[in-house]
Design an enzyme around this catalytic site. Structure first.
Site, PDB file in Angstrom:
ATOM      1  N   ALA A 141      -3.821  -1.334   1.151  1.00 52.01           N
ATOM      2  CA  ALA A 141      -4.227   0.074   1.089  1.00 52.01           C
ATOM      3  C   ALA A 141      -5.067   0.326  -0.154  1.00 52.01           C
ATOM      4  CB  ALA A 141      -3.005   0.973   1.080  1.00 52.01           C
ATOM      5  N   LEU A 145       1.627   1.883  -3.057  1.00 43.40           N
ATOM      6  CA  LEU A 145       0.643   1.674  -2.002  1.00 43.40           C
ATOM      7  C   LEU A 145       0.716   0.215  -1.567  1.00 43.40           C
ATOM      8  CD1 LEU A 145      -2.625   3.508  -3.167  1.00 43.40           C
ATOM      9  CD2 LEU A 145      -1.269   4.026  -1.136  1.00 43.40           C
ATOM     10  N   ASP A 146       0.657  -0.042  -0.253  1.00 47.26           N
ATOM     11  CA  ASP A 146       0.623  -1.413   0.237  1.00 47.26           C
ATOM     12  C   ASP A 146      -0.558  -2.151  -0.385  1.00 47.26           C
ATOM     13  OD1 ASP A 146       2.792  -0.941   1.893  1.00 47.26           O
ATOM     14  OD2 ASP A 146       1.553  -0.432   3.634  1.00 47.26           O
ATOM     15  N   PRO A 147      -0.458  -3.476  -0.561  1.00 47.24           N
ATOM     16  CA  PRO A 147      -1.574  -4.230  -1.146  1.00 47.24           C
ATOM     17  C   PRO A 147      -2.907  -4.016  -0.419  1.00 47.24           C
ATOM     18  CG  PRO A 147       0.384  -5.585  -1.118  1.00 47.24           C
ATOM     19  CD  PRO A 147       0.740  -4.325  -0.370  1.00 47.24           C
TER      20      PRO A 147
END
EC number: 5.4.99.25
Length: 297
Positions: free
Chosen positions: A49, A45-47
């Protein structure tokens, strides 16, 4: 002094990741809290997100590919009127637009993004270009082009609209980028767009409703975290076969072994003995030929 290696512990821990924390940081915190020898995750997951991050411990790491291939669901909000370098709110604005789409226009544009589609990943992504990560090349100011990649989109639904935003749900297969959906939808609508917020709500059989909030990891006793672990086979959408005592001994050593159940010849299955997963393999006429064996402590 010898370095402490950690406990031989296996299973899945579901974590609700907050914004501002990297997926690798979550895995590290879980591994530390459980004193686990080995840990990994199924799907970065993107930071920025939030939501479900399934952390695999010990022998459960051998089942990560099965969860990676599973469908995943994301709830996300798109900001209209700007396209950014990262396709989300953290990036530099590249273009602006005064146009804003109606709910009907958004709804009518969604079918093009369902089914088998081709998607160009964001420039700031982990996709490799000649051996280098795209996000590294982007930070260095390199000029490069990412090729479109196939993606299965099971569902893309409009949930709500506001003047400058829309809330959507995406259900997709492996390798999907929500940021690319927001970017391409904004272009298709002629108004430009980027992701404002993103939350993964489920992945395969795992749901964020069953996850432990990240901030509780440090405050939860190790024994309580142990009890929250899901078994190795929780990530597997495969038929179960029970091994005989003799079959279990052979399978544990990587050899074909007898099972007590019957199934389709050549089917991929997971094998249990004494209510514990011991392997994944192919069922062939009363035996399972193992491809992955789960080592017992």
């Amino acid at each position: 002094m010898a370095r402490k290696k950690g406990r031989e512990i296996s299973g899945w821990l579901l974590v609700d990741k907050p914004a501002g924390v990297g997926s690798t940081d979550v895995v590290g915190r879980v591994r530390w809290a459980l004193d686990a020898k080995k840990a990994g995750h199924a799907g970065t997951l993107d930071p920025d997100a939030t939501g479900l991050l399934a952390v695999a411990l010990g022998e459960a790491t051998k089942t990560v590919p099965y969860l990676t291939e599973a469908l995943k669901a994301y709830d996300f909000t798109v900001n209209w009127g700007a396209e950014t370098a990262t396709d989300d709110a953290s990036g530099e604005v590249l273009q602006r637009s005064d146009a804003r789409p109606s709910a009907r226009a958004i709804h009518d544009a969604l079918p093009v993004f369902r089914g088998d589609i081709m998607q160009v990943p964001p420039a700031v992504s982990a996709v490799k270009v000649d051996g280098a990560r795209a996000y590294d090349l982007a930070r260095e100011g390199e000029d490069f082009t990412l090729a479109a990649r196939p993606l299965w989109v099971e569902e893309l639904t409009l949930l709500a609209t506001r003047d400058d935003q829309a809330d959507l749900r995406l259900v997709c297969g492996k390798g999907g980028y929500v940021r690319a959906i927001a970017r391409d939808l904004g272009r298709a609508l002629g108004c430009l767009g980027h992701v404002h917020s993103l939350r993964r709500v489920w992945s395969g059989p795992f749901d964020v409703a069953d996850a432990i909030p990240f901030e509780r990891i440090d405050r939860t006793a190790q024994a309580e975290l142990d009890s929250a672990l899901l078994p190795i086979q929780a990530a597997l959408d495969l038929p179960q076969m029970r091994a005989s005592d003799q079959g279990a001994a052979r399978i544990a050593n990587g050899n074909p072994g007898q099972v007590l159940d019957h199934g389709d010849y050549g089917a991929e299955v997971w094998v249990s003995h004494d209510d514990r997963a011991i392997a994944i393999g192919r069922y062939m006429g009363g035996e399972v030929h193992p491809s992955r064996v789960f080592v017992r402590p």
